[in-house]
Design a protein around this motif. Structure first.
Motif, PDB file in Angstrom:
ATOM      1  N   ASN A   1      77.351  98.709  -8.714  1.00  0.00           N
ATOM      2  CA  ASN A   1      78.385  98.616  -7.682  1.00  0.00           C
ATOM      3  C   ASN A   1      77.839  98.585  -6.253  1.00  0.00           C
ATOM      4  N   TYR A   2      76.549  98.338  -6.077  1.00  0.00           N
ATOM      5  CA  TYR A   2      75.989  98.202  -4.729  1.00  0.00           C
ATOM      6  C   TYR A   2      76.367  96.831  -4.187  1.00  0.00           C
ATOM      7  N   LYS A   3      76.803  96.798  -2.951  1.00  0.00           N
ATOM      8  CA  LYS A   3      77.158  95.546  -2.289  1.00  0.00           C
ATOM      9  C   LYS A   3      76.109  95.245  -1.228  1.00  0.00           C
ATOM     10  N   SER A   4      75.615  94.018  -1.236  1.00  0.00           N
ATOM     11  CA  SER A   4      74.554  93.634  -0.293  1.00  0.00           C
ATOM     12  C   SER A   4      75.059  93.691   1.146  1.00  0.00           C
ATOM     13  N   LYS A   5      74.126  93.923   2.035  1.00  0.00           N
ATOM     14  CA  LYS A   5      74.428  94.016   3.455  1.00  0.00           C
ATOM     15  C   LYS A   5      73.650  92.947   4.201  1.00  0.00           C
ATOM     16  N   ASP A   6      74.119  92.622   5.378  1.00  0.00           N
ATOM     17  CA  ASP A   6      73.454  91.644   6.227  1.00  0.00           C
ATOM     18  C   ASP A   6      73.636  92.060   7.675  1.00  0.00           C
TER      19      ASP A   6
END
Length: 132
Positions: free
Chosen positions: A36-41
């Motif tokens: 459930n980790y969501k990528s960041k930018d």
């Protein structure tokens, strides 16, 4: 009067952006298997557009002068989370190939900034030494 015309401040802000982007990419790579980790930018374009859309009236010395926005882009980047995609069955959306590619591009960008700063300091050193 600015001694260096804002060049060092611009390069410093660019280095801060590249460092933040590197930290974000590293975090994404470290969490490639975290459920459930969501990528960041690190977003710059969104902040730039928001800044350009805000209107600050400048002093016009003649009625026929064109008004323009006073834009200040110091530290104008922010970290955003990508919630729209899911690449893995566990809810994780980190694409390791994309992250590694972004990391390589960011490293090249960072090194070019460091080279530019070194060139500026070298020029200053030459002037101080009297052209030698």
């Amino acid at each position: 009067m600015e001694l260096f015309g804002g060049t060092f401040q611009t390069l410093e802000n660019s280095l801060n952006y590249a460092s933040a982007k590197n930290r974000t990419i590293s975090s994404n790579i470290a969490n490639v298997d975290t459920p459930n980790y969501k990528s960041k930018d690190v977003a710059f374009k969104n902040v730039l557009n928001d800044t350009l859309n805000t209107s600050v009236e400048t002093k016009r010395t003649h009625p026929e002068h064109i008004p323009f926005n006073n834009v200040n882009l110091n530290s104008s980047f922010k970290t955003v989370t990508n919630q729209n995609t899911m690449y893995n069955h566990n809810g994780n959306n980190v694409d390791i190939d994309k992250e590694m590619s972004d990391l390589a591009k960011n490293q090249i960008y960072y090194r070019s900034l460091v080279d530019r700063i070194n060139g500026k300091f070298s020029s200053i050193q030459t002037v101080i030494r009297g052209g030698r």
